[in-house]
Design a protein around this motif. Structure first.
Motif, PDB file in Angstrom:
ATOM      1  N   LEU A  45      43.015  75.215  48.071  1.00  0.00           N
ATOM      2  CA  LEU A  45      42.964  76.143  49.716  1.00  0.00           C
ATOM      3  C   LEU A  45      44.249  75.380  50.575  1.00  0.00           C
ATOM      4  CD1 LEU A  45      39.374  75.873  51.265  1.00  0.00           C
ATOM      5  CD2 LEU A  45      40.600  77.598  50.037  1.00  0.00           C
ATOM      6  N   GLY A  46      45.203  74.810  49.834  1.00  0.00           N
ATOM      7  CA  GLY A  46      46.505  74.495  50.432  1.00  0.00           C
ATOM      8  C   GLY A  46      47.351  75.699  50.323  1.00  0.00           C
ATOM      9  N   LEU A  47      47.180  76.522  49.309  1.00  0.00           N
ATOM     10  CA  LEU A  47      48.186  77.456  48.764  1.00  0.00           C
ATOM     11  C   LEU A  47      47.364  78.993  48.758  1.00  0.00           C
ATOM     12  CD1 LEU A  47      50.859  77.751  47.892  1.00  0.00           C
ATOM     13  CD2 LEU A  47      49.648  78.008  45.616  1.00  0.00           C
ATOM     14  N   ALA A  48      45.970  79.024  48.614  1.00  0.00           N
ATOM     15  CA  ALA A  48      45.497  80.318  48.555  1.00  0.00           C
ATOM     16  C   ALA A  48      44.532  80.527  49.699  1.00  0.00           C
ATOM     17  CB  ALA A  48      44.400  80.309  47.273  1.00  0.00           C
ATOM     18  N   LYS A  49      44.802  81.791  50.577  1.00  0.00           N
ATOM     19  CA  LYS A  49      44.406  82.069  51.468  1.00  0.00           C
ATOM     20  C   LYS A  49      43.370  83.032  51.845  1.00  0.00           C
ATOM     21  CE  LYS A  49      47.670  79.070  52.653  1.00  0.00           C
ATOM     22  NZ  LYS A  49      47.558  77.712  52.797  1.00  0.00           N
ATOM     23  N   LEU A  50      43.020  84.004  50.580  1.00  0.00           N
ATOM     24  CA  LEU A  50      42.216  84.937  50.773  1.00  0.00           C
ATOM     25  C   LEU A  50      40.869  84.461  50.658  1.00  0.00           C
ATOM     26  CD1 LEU A  50      44.030  87.413  48.382  1.00  0.00           C
ATOM     27  CD2 LEU A  50      44.144  87.414  50.962  1.00  0.00           C
ATOM     28  N   GLY A  51      39.977  85.478  51.321  1.00  0.00           N
ATOM     29  CA  GLY A  51      38.432  85.105  51.427  1.00  0.00           C
ATOM     30  C   GLY A  51      37.910  84.546  50.080  1.00  0.00           C
ATOM     31  N   PRO A  52      37.961  85.321  49.169  1.00  0.00           N
ATOM     32  CA  PRO A  52      37.397  84.396  47.839  1.00  0.00           C
ATOM     33  C   PRO A  52      37.752  83.152  47.662  1.00  0.00           C
ATOM     34  CG  PRO A  52      38.035  87.011  47.487  1.00  0.00           C
ATOM     35  CD  PRO A  52      38.520  86.488  48.678  1.00  0.00           C
ATOM     36  N   SER A  53      39.203  83.119  47.926  1.00  0.00           N
ATOM     37  CA  SER A  53      39.506  81.557  47.561  1.00  0.00           C
ATOM     38  C   SER A  53      38.985  80.478  48.474  1.00  0.00           C
ATOM     39  CB  SER A  53      41.019  81.582  47.805  1.00  0.00           C
ATOM     40  OG  SER A  53      41.824  82.242  46.773  1.00  0.00           O
ATOM     41  N   SER A  54      38.730  80.716  49.713  1.00  0.00           N
ATOM     42  CA  SER A  54      38.270  80.030  50.729  1.00  0.00           C
ATOM     43  C   SER A  54      36.761  79.814  50.513  1.00  0.00           C
ATOM     44  CB  SER A  54      38.061  80.708  52.059  1.00  0.00           C
ATOM     45  OG  SER A  54      39.558  80.884  52.514  1.00  0.00           O
ATOM     46  N   PHE A  55      35.900  80.725  49.703  1.00  0.00           N
ATOM     47  CA  PHE A  55      34.617  80.658  49.572  1.00  0.00           C
ATOM     48  C   PHE A  55      34.315  79.644  48.530  1.00  0.00           C
ATOM     49  CE2 PHE A  55      30.783  83.096  47.224  1.00  0.00           C
ATOM     50  CZ  PHE A  55      29.996  82.099  48.153  1.00  0.00           C
ATOM     51  N   VAL A  56      35.114  79.644  47.483  1.00  0.00           N
ATOM     52  CA  VAL A  56      34.949  78.633  46.495  1.00  0.00           C
ATOM     53  C   VAL A  56      35.617  77.381  46.876  1.00  0.00           C
ATOM     54  CG1 VAL A  56      35.481  78.024  44.049  1.00  0.00           C
ATOM     55  CG2 VAL A  56      35.067  80.359  44.622  1.00  0.00           C
ATOM     56  N   GLY A  57      36.729  77.359  47.423  1.00  0.00           N
ATOM     57  CA  GLY A  57      37.640  76.065  47.549  1.00  0.00           C
ATOM     58  C   GLY A  57      37.071  75.390  48.624  1.00  0.00           C
ATOM     59  N   SER A  58      36.353  75.794  49.541  1.00  0.00           N
ATOM     60  CA  SER A  58      35.880  75.152  50.522  1.00  0.00           C
ATOM     61  C   SER A  58      34.700  74.171  50.309  1.00  0.00           C
ATOM     62  CB  SER A  58      35.048  76.003  51.673  1.00  0.00           C
ATOM     63  OG  SER A  58      34.196  76.716  51.359  1.00  0.00           O
ATOM     64  N   TYR A  73      51.628  64.783  44.762  1.00  0.00           N
ATOM     65  CA  TYR A  73      53.020  65.711  44.962  1.00  0.00           C
ATOM     66  C   TYR A  73      54.342  64.934  45.066  1.00  0.00           C
ATOM     67  CZ  TYR A  73      49.665  69.678  45.837  1.00  0.00           C
ATOM     68  OH  TYR A  73      49.118  70.790  45.378  1.00  0.00           O
ATOM     69  N   GLU A  74      53.992  63.701  44.686  1.00  0.00           N
ATOM     70  CA  GLU A  74      55.142  62.744  44.768  1.00  0.00           C
ATOM     71  C   GLU A  74      56.265  63.348  43.744  1.00  0.00           C
ATOM     72  OE1 GLU A  74      55.439  60.387  46.653  1.00  0.00           O
ATOM     73  OE2 GLU A  74      53.419  59.977  47.141  1.00  0.00           O
ATOM     74  N   GLN A 109      53.631  73.599  39.617  1.00  0.00           N
ATOM     75  CA  GLN A 109      52.476  73.536  38.541  1.00  0.00           C
ATOM     76  C   GLN A 109      51.241  72.671  39.182  1.00  0.00           C
ATOM     77  OE1 GLN A 109      51.871  75.700  36.169  1.00  0.00           O
ATOM     78  NE2 GLN A 109      53.678  76.899  37.010  1.00  0.00           N
ATOM     79  N   VAL A 110      51.841  71.609  39.779  1.00  0.00           N
ATOM     80  CA  VAL A 110      50.624  70.670  40.574  1.00  0.00           C
ATOM     81  C   VAL A 110      49.651  71.272  41.428  1.00  0.00           C
ATOM     82  CG1 VAL A 110      50.495  68.869  42.065  1.00  0.00           C
ATOM     83  CG2 VAL A 110      52.639  68.942  40.783  1.00  0.00           C
ATOM     84  N   ASN A 111      49.880  72.635  42.000  1.00  0.00           N
ATOM     85  CA  ASN A 111      48.958  73.273  42.637  1.00  0.00           C
ATOM     86  C   ASN A 111      47.697  73.666  41.799  1.00  0.00           C
ATOM     87  OD1 ASN A 111      50.282  73.211  45.265  1.00  0.00           O
ATOM     88  ND2 ASN A 111      51.788  74.931  44.569  1.00  0.00           N
ATOM     89  N   ASN A 112      48.035  73.814  40.554  1.00  0.00           N
ATOM     90  CA  ASN A 112      46.846  74.194  39.532  1.00  0.00           C
ATOM     91  C   ASN A 112      46.044  72.949  39.213  1.00  0.00           C
ATOM     92  OD1 ASN A 112      47.831  76.788  39.384  1.00  0.00           O
ATOM     93  ND2 ASN A 112      49.562  76.027  37.688  1.00  0.00           N
ATOM     94  N   THR A 113      46.293  71.852  39.728  1.00  0.00           N
ATOM     95  CA  THR A 113      45.424  70.611  39.587  1.00  0.00           C
ATOM     96  C   THR A 113      44.518  70.606  40.809  1.00  0.00           C
ATOM     97  OG1 THR A 113      47.226  69.235  38.464  1.00  0.00           O
ATOM     98  CG2 THR A 113      45.253  67.959  39.250  1.00  0.00           C
ATOM     99  N   ILE A 114      43.124  70.709  40.435  1.00  0.00           N
ATOM    100  CA  ILE A 114      42.235  71.003  41.594  1.00  0.00           C
ATOM    101  C   ILE A 114      41.649  69.733  42.075  1.00  0.00           C
ATOM    102  CG2 ILE A 114      40.217  72.365  42.619  1.00  0.00           C
ATOM    103  CD1 ILE A 114      42.917  73.922  41.923  1.00  0.00           C
ATOM    104  N   TRP A 145      36.489  77.272  34.680  1.00  0.00           N
ATOM    105  CA  TRP A 145      36.802  78.533  35.041  1.00  0.00           C
ATOM    106  C   TRP A 145      36.986  79.513  33.900  1.00  0.00           C
ATOM    107  CZ3 TRP A 145      40.762  79.584  39.886  1.00  0.00           C
ATOM    108  CH2 TRP A 145      40.646  81.079  40.065  1.00  0.00           C
ATOM    109  N   ARG A 146      36.046  80.045  33.675  1.00  0.00           N
ATOM    110  CA  ARG A 146      36.140  81.180  32.654  1.00  0.00           C
ATOM    111  C   ARG A 146      36.446  82.641  33.088  1.00  0.00           C
ATOM    112  NH1 ARG A 146      31.234  81.078  28.659  1.00  0.00           N
ATOM    113  NH2 ARG A 146      31.852  78.893  28.507  1.00  0.00           N
ATOM    114  N   ARG A 147      37.997  82.787  33.080  1.00  0.00           N
ATOM    115  CA  ARG A 147      38.323  83.960  33.818  1.00  0.00           C
ATOM    116  C   ARG A 147      37.617  85.307  33.219  1.00  0.00           C
ATOM    117  NH1 ARG A 147      42.244  82.905  37.671  1.00  0.00           N
ATOM    118  NH2 ARG A 147      43.323  80.838  37.274  1.00  0.00           N
TER     119      ARG A 147
END
Length: 526
Positions: free
Chosen positions: A44-57, A171-172, A181-186, A197-199
């Motif tokens: 949620l620091g990077l992805a802003k769309l509604g589906p991202s918010s729904f899961v990431g919240s 993020y050091e 690529q750190v953004n992929n570490t949730i 996450w099974r695409r």
């Protein structure tokens, strides 16, 4: 003497007190949901769309959440104070909170998020943080924001997506926060952690057994199923594969039928903070859209009551300006109304000298439909027919979500259907749409129409800094009068966003964030 706004640790739980006394929550079980479309990411620091918010919240948290009346309640901050001049916000953080990787959460994470990360990754955060003179951390559990001038909407920044707290320790040494690529570490602090996450199939979140609120979450797992087509999503709910569907998961015309099934409920609650409004963007840079008479002709050519009743299946309310019913500082008495009147539309076009040719065409425009399903496609087709009827030949330019975003945010359109979240206060949700300085290439939550009115700019800036509520109301009344008269956007309807769910799901919607809440309180009555 300070104006103190302290919130007890138990306030959030008090929202649920009635239900708790009636029946104690049960632990365990999996809640099955739909995420549509599949999000590009859930950081949620990077992805802003509604589906991202729904899961990431459910994974990431901010300092606060909001009640349905948009009053702040604690999350990572357990209390706060605001100075009498409205310029100093001091937050006391919750002790003992851990990131999902076991590292401690401290004020250093808050400073990193608001000083370094979020202003780079999220334009709205950058816009609001321009109000801030300094952010300091006197100790590990205290953060102090000092503003350049009063900004009454400031608390809401901690609830928008741009208020997500990010883990500094990951993020050091990183210099490019957008592409690392750190953004992929949730890794968050929320009640659920990343599982699998099974695409193309599902996203699974698992219970955070070390969550800071003891005894929560109640659920063991959350499954967000990815079902590509609307019919399949309806079947998934009917068959019992999923327990709840959000607005947009199925077409509006399916909702009443699904909600009528035994053991199923419908609620319109949970959108008090977002308050979405649908509208038709009109690119004022392109002739003849810059002429008010032409925009008025478009407004008179389209029957917005028909749109609400027949296209959105009654899930909408009429709106005649930038402030919909129920929104802070709305003044309906100053609004200019443009009723459905094709004859008036033709007269305005004649007045402009736009006479119809042999084929009846006066002018040609491109219409960009919102690629969010059949309902929005029907809206585009209806608009095309109504505009064609008054001589405005309209061509629908179909595109996918990335293509629509690219065209809309860069100004490559004449007309574009869209909707915006108003985010609790006009200093955030309205300013972003009408400020002349917030135009192209800032995303679609911006003034993509190219509207420039220095009087409006001055009103927006003055109102967002005014601490006296009555004076703010006067300023916003002036603003509404001007916007409604000048019609920089054609507002079509206030969107009602129903949620349909099985009655065994308890505490599904309890705050002003609705389904974007963290689900720590949700449980299943088996």
């Amino acid at each position: 003497m300070k104006i103190v706004q302290k919130i007890a640790l138990t306030l959030g739980a008090a929202l649920l007190a009635g239900a708790a006394f009636a029946q104690a929550p049960r632990a365990g079980g999996s809640l099955n949901l739909i995420v549509n479309p599949e999000p590009p990411g859930i950081n949620l620091g990077l992805a802003k769309l509604g589906p991202s918010s729904f899961v990431g919240s459910k994974i990431y948290e901010g300092l606060i959440s909001l009640t349905p009346k948009l009053e702040p309640i604690p999350r990572l901050a357990q209390s706060w104070t605001i100075s009498p001049d409205g310029k100093v916000y001091t937050f006391k953080l919750r002790p003992g909170v851990k990131w999902h990787d076991g590292k401690p959460f401290t004020s250093a994470d808050v400073l990193f998020s608001f000083k370094d990360y979020l202003p780079v990754t999220f334009a709205r955060t950058k816009l609001i943080m321009e109000q801030v003179a300094s952010i300091v951390a006197p100790d590990d559990l205290t953060v102090v924001f000092t503003l350049k001038q009063p900004y009454p909407a400031f608390m809401y920044i901690f609830e928008v997506v741009g208020g997500t707290i990010m883990p500094k320790h990951l993020y050091e040494g990183v210099t490019d926060y957008r592409t690392t690529q750190v953004n992929n570490t949730i890794v968050g602090t929320g009640p659920f952690k990343m599982g699998e996450w099974r695409r193309g199939s599902f996203i699974k979140l698992v219970k955070n057994t070390d969550y800071w609120e003891k005894g929560k979450p109640h659920l063991d797992n959350l499954f967000f199923h990815i079902v590509p087509d609307a019919v399949g999503r309806s079947i998934a709910f009917e068959s019992g594969k999923v327990d709840a569907i959000r607005a947009g998961d199925v077409e509006n015309f399916e909702i009443a039928r699904l909600a009528a099934a035994p053991g199923v409920s419908l609620t319109k609650a949970g959108w008090e903070f977002l308050q979405p409004v649908g509208f038709l963007n009109m690119n004022l840079r392109n002739k003849p859209l810059g002429d008010l008479r032409f925009r008025q002709a478009i407004a008179h050519a389209i029957d917005r009551n028909f749109i609400i009743k027949n296209i959105f299946s009654t899930f909408g309310e009429p709106v005649h300006g930038a402030f919909p019913p129920g929104y802070a500082f709305r003044d309906a008495s100053v609004e200019t109304k443009y009723p459905y009147d094709p004859a008036r539309a033709k007269a305005l076009l004649d007045e402009m000298g736009l006479k119809p040719g042999a084929d009846g065409t006066r002018v040609s425009l491109r219409l960009l439909p919102l690629p969010y399903g059949e309902t929005w496609q029907r809206l585009a087709e209806y608009t095309r027919e109504r505009l064609n009827a008054v001589g405005i030949k309209t061509t629908i330019v179909a595109t996918d979500v990335p293509g629509w975003f690219s065209r809309a945010s860069s100004g490559d359109f004449d007309l574009a259907y869209n909707f915006v979240y108003l985010l609790g206060d006009p200093a955030i949700g309205v300013s972003q749409t009408y400020l002349s300085t917030n135009q192209l290439n800032r995303g679609t939550a911006a003034n993509i129409d190219g509207y420039v009115n220095k009087e409006v700019d001055a009103l927006l800036i003055k109102a967002e800094q005014e601490t006296n509520k009555a004076e703010r109301a006067k300023l916003y009344s002036q603003l509404q009068k001007t916007l409604s008269r000048e019609l920089p956007i054609l507002w079509t309807h206030q969107m009602i966003m129903p949620t349909v769910y099985r009655t065994k799901v308890k505490n599904l919607i309890t705050t002003g964030q609705g389904m974007n809440e963290n689900f720590a309180d949700v449980w299943l009555d088996k």
